[in-house]
Design an enzyme around this catalytic site. Structure first.
Site, PDB file in Angstrom:
ATOM      1  N   GLN A  87      -9.465   4.973  -8.589  1.00  0.00           N
ATOM      2  CA  GLN A  87      -8.600   4.398  -7.561  1.00  0.00           C
ATOM      3  C   GLN A  87      -8.957   2.945  -7.286  1.00  0.00           C
ATOM      4  O   GLN A  87      -8.078   2.088  -7.169  1.00  0.00           O
ATOM      5  CB  GLN A  87      -8.724   5.213  -6.271  1.00  0.00           C
ATOM      6  N   GLU A 129      -6.442   1.941  -1.099  1.00  0.00           N
ATOM      7  CA  GLU A 129      -5.849   0.616  -0.940  1.00  0.00           C
ATOM      8  C   GLU A 129      -6.849  -0.535  -0.835  1.00  0.00           C
ATOM      9  O   GLU A 129      -6.498  -1.679  -1.121  1.00  0.00           O
ATOM     10  CB  GLU A 129      -4.932   0.618   0.287  1.00  0.00           C
ATOM     11  N   PHE A 154       2.650   3.895  -4.865  1.00  0.00           N
ATOM     12  CA  PHE A 154       2.140   2.624  -4.308  1.00  0.00           C
ATOM     13  C   PHE A 154       2.873   2.212  -3.043  1.00  0.00           C
ATOM     14  O   PHE A 154       2.877   1.050  -2.677  1.00  0.00           O
ATOM     15  CB  PHE A 154       2.217   1.502  -5.345  1.00  0.00           C
ATOM     16  N   LYS A 169     -15.621  10.111  -9.952  1.00  0.00           N
ATOM     17  CA  LYS A 169     -14.737   9.669 -11.032  1.00  0.00           C
ATOM     18  C   LYS A 169     -13.385   9.198 -10.486  1.00  0.00           C
ATOM     19  O   LYS A 169     -12.914   8.110 -10.818  1.00  0.00           O
ATOM     20  CB  LYS A 169     -14.525  10.797 -12.040  1.00  0.00           C
ATOM     21  N   GLY A 171      -1.649  11.076  -8.699  1.00  0.00           N
ATOM     22  CA  GLY A 171      -2.592  10.644  -9.710  1.00  0.00           C
ATOM     23  C   GLY A 171      -3.958  10.302  -9.156  1.00  0.00           C
ATOM     24  O   GLY A 171      -4.865   9.947  -9.903  1.00  0.00           O
TER      25      GLY A 171
END
Length: 739
Positions: free
Chosen positions: A640, A706, A252, A635, A479
């Site tokens: 996200q 984001e 992050f 997916k 991830g």
């Protein structure tokens, strides 16, 4: 990192399909190794000793009791630690200089610059021994006056200087005069607190030296920049440093920079001659890894009685540390979202004696959209116009601040689709007018926005006679499904089944990739990957002509030519090649800046329920519809976007790092006291996207990492206002602010 891809149904393009992540099995079965899990022979463990003052000088340090603990190998302080080279100064011409967490020469100085700075490292045979001994080190300080209270120092903030990467401000017309003359005007102040990332995997480094060659296993978001930084700090060639990071347990933004733990793990390994693992405690992460800056923001809007904006003013104050950190683009979205006749945006900075601030998911826009979108909602109530209709009345045809064309902008379509899916038409406009039993019900909306970026990437692609494809690029997998997406892109580009593609990633020995940040990794690599695939197909065509196999399949061409494989590369990792690539990138960056405004956007719809007696807020429904260009994997893209929304819910309702304004010490450095959302806090999240390609981007993709968090806090604040009639100007929205 190499992963064999699972077999999937073939036939037709795979880009856009919801294919399972190729690393999913390894992660869910525990086969994936993270940075603190690599077994090395004769491995030692390290623990940090943190300073207890925010500014001062070490006058004495007692290590005898620590050294006497059984199993302790060494206690390193500024009195006996190996020397380090100083951190480089930041230069826009060398982007790797941005990676320095701080400018401090760890354990090479007796000076203390923030509460929590490492002042000693204990190395022992076991982690328990290292941590026990670290607790026995005593340090005496001469303290100096320090400045740590953000609220008190706000008045001393200075205008942020503009750079090529981030402007400090912008203006169009005379916004202050237009505000004063506007029939409807509002002038509001908002605050947001410090935030910390709290990734599932705390920061950890395993470091080993072999002569002057260093290998580190580190959960980094910037493999190449970390390698460059370590080489500089330890005075060895970059080729002598290998960074291995196949799996990163969340970042992050908190793992973009190089923080003290990574440097000191390598320092301890060099000092002891043994491999060393330094795994930070959760508290250690707070003390040595930067978080998001707090902010104060002013949003002032002037409009006609129909709600059309005549003035938009958005200013901010954020902080940096005296030893590092950078500005956040808090006002970024306010230059692009609304067609105001007059606009003024300005960012201001104050320096404090605290650990450097750093990037955190959608730095700037995540907190900036909260203030802007709450203000737009307030204007809608003042003029009696539906909040969506008000936004559509002020939707610009071109970039408001400078008239540039939008490369892609479908915000109207996102709102239309989102309103239908959410049931916005069922909302009654008056605050406090909707109930479900004893619960007050509120609905709110906000716009999402995040700029689209791209950096150079080096990629190689190999096609073998057995029909398999190997893609090699040292990118990062935190991830988000990066390896899966690039395999999909390569499969379609070369016309092979998805299961025929293998991807190697997560290692500095591979072709250089940009870091995972700014929602740019997928587009950056895709651009080079597509070019490499085209280059490879031309190589096959040439080979076919030479071998008389024109019109035949690639495998037949290779077989007839007696060639086991053909390979193509884009980008060069030589020193000259990287400089040339950087110059090419800068030229393209400048051209694009002059021509286009590139960004992802979207519409966030939120329903909340508020207990009128206790002030408890529950998010009960969520719909988000996004314009993110072409979606590579349905997916992982949805995952996200949901993840960003979840993080935004935490920012809006719970998250707050408490800093003692007297000492600069973080008072809640743990997940017991820093509250993040849990499953019970999150409703079903309905995520949609328009899947319309941006013609100026590789494959038309824009980036999804984001944009999902932006607008979330604004939508929640607006829903709370609709439910209760109370406008909350200070995050997080806790029950005490509603009672």
């Amino acid at each position: 990192m190499t992963r064999t891809l699972p077999a999937t149904a073939t036939g037709g393009p795979v880009v856009g399909r919801p294919i399972d992540r190729v690393d999913g099995t390894a992660k869910t079965t525990g086969a994936a190794l993270f940075s603190a899990e690599y077994p090395l022979p004769d491995l030692a463990h390290a623990a940090l000793v943190h300073s207890t003052v925010s500014r001062g000088r070490i006058t004495a340090i007692e290590t005898g009791a620590a050294a006497a603990v059984p199993g302790v190998v060494a206690v390193l302080t500024h009195l006996n630690a190996p020397p380090l080279k100083p951190a480089p100064k930041v230069s826009p011409l060398n982007l790797s200089t941005l990676v320095s967490g701080t400018s401090v020469d760890y354990l090479n100085t007796d000076e203390v610059h923030w509460d929590g700075q490492p002042v000693a490292v204990v190395v022992a045979d076991t982690l328990d021994a290292a941590r026990e001994a670290a607790g026995l080190v005593t340090v005496t300080y001469e303290t100096f006056p320090s400045t740590v209270d953000f609220a008190a120092e706000e008045k001393h903030a200075k205008p942020q200087k503009s750079t090529m990467i981030m402007p400090g401000g912008a203006k169009k017309g005379d916004a202050e005069a237009a505000l004063a003359a506007a029939p409807v005007a509002l002038d509001l102040r908002f605050t947001t607190p410090t935030h910390h990332h709290n990734a599932l995997e705390p920061h950890a480094t395993t470091a080993a030296w072999d002569g002057d060659r260093l290998t580190v296993h580190d959960g980094t978001q910037s493999i190449d920049w970390l390698r460059t930084h370590l080489a500089l700090r330890f005075g060895v060639p970059a080729a002598n440093v290998r960074v291995i990071a196949p799996f990163v347990g969340g970042g992050f933004g908190g793992k973009v920079n190089v923080w003290p733990g990574t440097i000191l793990a390598a320092l301890a390994a060099r000092a002891t001659g043994r491999p060393v693992r330094l795994a930070l405690t959760r508290e250690g992460v707070y003390r040595t890894v930067g978080g998001r800056t707090p902010s104060t923001q002013r949003v002032a809007l002037g409009a006609g009685t129909d709600g059309r904006l005549t003035a938009l003013i958005h200013t901010s104050v954020t902080r940096t540390g005296r030893v590092g950190g950078g500005p956040e683009q808090v006002t970024s979205q306010s230059k692009h979202l609304y067609a105001a006749e007059n606009i003024l945006v300005q960012q201001n900075l104050v320096e404090l004696d605290l650990l450097s601030n750093t990037s955190m998911r959608a730095p700037g826009e995540s907190i900036g959209t909260y203030a802007l979108e709450a203000s737009i909602d307030e204007l809608a109530y003042r003029v009696g116009v539906d909040p969506i209709e008000l936004r559509m009345r002020n939707e610009p045809a071109v970039n408001p601040i400078d008239g540039k064309k939008f490369a892609h902008r479908m915000l109207r379509e996102a709102y239309a689709r989102g309103a239908e899916r959410f049931g916005w038409a069922d909302r009654t406009p008056e605050p406090g007018s909707m109930r479900d039993g004893r619960w007050l019900v509120g609905m709110g909306v906000a716009s999402a926005y995040h700029p689209s970026w791209q950096l150079p990437a080096s990629v190689t692609v190999r096609f073998s006679v057995d029909g398999t494809v190997l893609v090699r690029c040292g990118f990062h997998e935190m991830g988000m499904g990066g390896a899966t997406a690039q395999a999909q892109i390569a499969a379609d580009a070369l016309g092979v089944p998805f299961e025929a593609v293998r991807v190697e990633y997560g290692d500095s020995t591979l072709p250089v990739s940009p870091g995972a940040g700014g929602s740019m990794q997928t587009a950056s690599i895709a651009n080079s990957l597509l070019a490499a695939c085209e280059k490879l197909k031309r190589e096959l065509d040439t080979l076919a002509k030479r071998s008389g196999a024109t019109g035949m399949s690639p495998t037949t061409i290779l077989a007839k030519a007696g060639v086991p494989s053909v390979e193509a590369a884009v980008g060069s990792d030589t020193r000259f090649g990287r400089v040339a690539g950087q110059l090419k990138f800068m030229a393209k960056f400048v051209r694009d800046q002059r021509r286009w405004m590139k960004a992802a956007c979207g519409a966030q719809f939120c329903e909340v329920r508020v207990d009128p007696d206790t002030g408890e807020v529950r998010v009960s429904r969520w719909v988000g519809v996004f314009d993110v260009g072409r979606v590579i994997n349905a997916k992982t893209a949805a995952s996200q976007l949901r993840g960003g929304i979840v993080m935004g819910i935490g920012m809006a309702l719970a998250e707050e790092t408490l800093v003692d304004p007297r000492t600069g010490r973080i008072m809640n450095p743990s997940l017991a006291e820093y509250h993040v959302p849990v499953h019970a806090d999150i409703p079903p999240i309905d995520v949609g996207y328009l899947d319309d390609p941006d013609p100026t981007m590789p494959l038309g993709l824009i980036g999804v990492g984001e944009v999902g968090i932006t607008g979330v806090a604004g939508a929640i604040a607006n829903a709370v206002h609709h439910a209760t009639g109370k406008r909350i100007y200070d995050l997080p929205i806790t029950l005490d602010k509603l009672l």
